[in-house]
Design a protein around this motif. Structure first.
Motif, PDB file in Angstrom:
ATOM      1  N   UNK A  29     -24.764 -13.182  -2.239  1.00  0.00           N
ATOM      2  CA  UNK A  29     -26.066 -13.803  -2.427  1.00  0.00           C
ATOM      3  C   UNK A  29     -26.728 -13.320  -3.722  1.00  0.00           C
ATOM      4  N   UNK A  30     -26.522 -12.052  -4.062  1.00  0.00           N
ATOM      5  CA  UNK A  30     -27.065 -11.513  -5.312  1.00  0.00           C
ATOM      6  C   UNK A  30     -26.373 -12.159  -6.506  1.00  0.00           C
ATOM      7  N   UNK A  31     -25.068 -12.295  -6.441  1.00  0.00           N
ATOM      8  CA  UNK A  31     -24.317 -12.918  -7.533  1.00  0.00           C
ATOM      9  C   UNK A  31     -24.710 -14.379  -7.698  1.00  0.00           C
ATOM     10  N   UNK A  32     -24.837 -15.093  -6.588  1.00  0.00           N
ATOM     11  CA  UNK A  32     -25.250 -16.493  -6.643  1.00  0.00           C
ATOM     12  C   UNK A  32     -26.615 -16.621  -7.309  1.00  0.00           C
ATOM     13  N   UNK A  33     -27.562 -15.777  -6.913  1.00  0.00           N
ATOM     14  CA  UNK A  33     -28.899 -15.823  -7.495  1.00  0.00           C
ATOM     15  C   UNK A  33     -28.893 -15.510  -8.978  1.00  0.00           C
ATOM     16  N   UNK A  34     -28.072 -14.552  -9.381  1.00  0.00           N
ATOM     17  CA  UNK A  34     -27.992 -14.179 -10.792  1.00  0.00           C
ATOM     18  C   UNK A  34     -27.447 -15.321 -11.641  1.00  0.00           C
ATOM     19  N   UNK A  35     -26.506 -16.063 -11.106  1.00  0.00           N
ATOM     20  CA  UNK A  35     -25.882 -17.154 -11.853  1.00  0.00           C
ATOM     21  C   UNK A  35     -26.730 -18.420 -11.827  1.00  0.00           C
ATOM     22  N   UNK A  37     -30.044 -18.760 -10.470  1.00  0.00           N
ATOM     23  CA  UNK A  37     -31.493 -18.652 -10.482  1.00  0.00           C
ATOM     24  C   UNK A  37     -32.135 -19.105  -9.190  1.00  0.00           C
ATOM     25  N   UNK A  38     -31.341 -19.333  -8.150  1.00  0.00           N
ATOM     26  CA  UNK A  38     -31.850 -19.795  -6.860  1.00  0.00           C
ATOM     27  C   UNK A  38     -31.278 -18.931  -5.745  1.00  0.00           C
ATOM     28  N   UNK A  39     -31.970 -18.933  -4.615  1.00  0.00           N
ATOM     29  CA  UNK A  39     -31.448 -18.234  -3.454  1.00  0.00           C
ATOM     30  C   UNK A  39     -30.315 -19.068  -2.852  1.00  0.00           C
ATOM     31  N   UNK A  40     -29.428 -18.454  -2.087  1.00  0.00           N
ATOM     32  CA  UNK A  40     -28.335 -19.226  -1.467  1.00  0.00           C
ATOM     33  C   UNK A  40     -28.843 -20.336  -0.558  1.00  0.00           C
ATOM     34  N   UNK A  44     -35.776 -21.079  -2.450  1.00  0.00           N
ATOM     35  CA  UNK A  44     -36.563 -20.160  -3.269  1.00  0.00           C
ATOM     36  C   UNK A  44     -35.958 -20.118  -4.662  1.00  0.00           C
ATOM     37  N   UNK A  45     -36.761 -20.421  -5.654  1.00  0.00           N
ATOM     38  CA  UNK A  45     -36.317 -20.342  -7.030  1.00  0.00           C
ATOM     39  C   UNK A  45     -36.586 -18.941  -7.544  1.00  0.00           C
ATOM     40  N   UNK A  46     -35.569 -18.242  -8.040  1.00  0.00           N
ATOM     41  CA  UNK A  46     -35.705 -16.868  -8.474  1.00  0.00           C
ATOM     42  C   UNK A  46     -36.108 -16.734  -9.935  1.00  0.00           C
ATOM     43  N   UNK A  47     -36.059 -17.806 -10.697  1.00  0.00           N
ATOM     44  CA  UNK A  47     -36.309 -17.712 -12.124  1.00  0.00           C
ATOM     45  C   UNK A  47     -37.544 -18.479 -12.571  1.00  0.00           C
TER      46      UNK A  47
END
Length: 50
Positions: A29-35, A37-40, A44-47
């Motif tokens: 889930x962390x890798x997905x968000x880093x690539x 910019x969204x939660x799995x 939720x948009x992380x960027x």
């Protein structure tokens, strides 16, 4: 990175997940968000605003 590097990364015997030589412990889930910019879950948009 070279594909040969990824082929050399072993799977841990306890959970069957990748074990990085430098000890990094990032879940998918962390890798997905880093690539992406969204939660799995996609809710939720992380960027910031899309």
């Amino acid at each position: 990175m070279e594909a040969s590097f990824f082929r050399s990364v072993p799977l841990g015997p306890e959970l069957g997940t990748i074990v990085w030589p430098n000890g990094a412990d990032a879940g998918p889930d962390v890798l997905y968000g880093a690539i992406s910019g969204r939660s799995p879950e996609g809710d939720v948009c992380l960027s910031g605003p899309a």
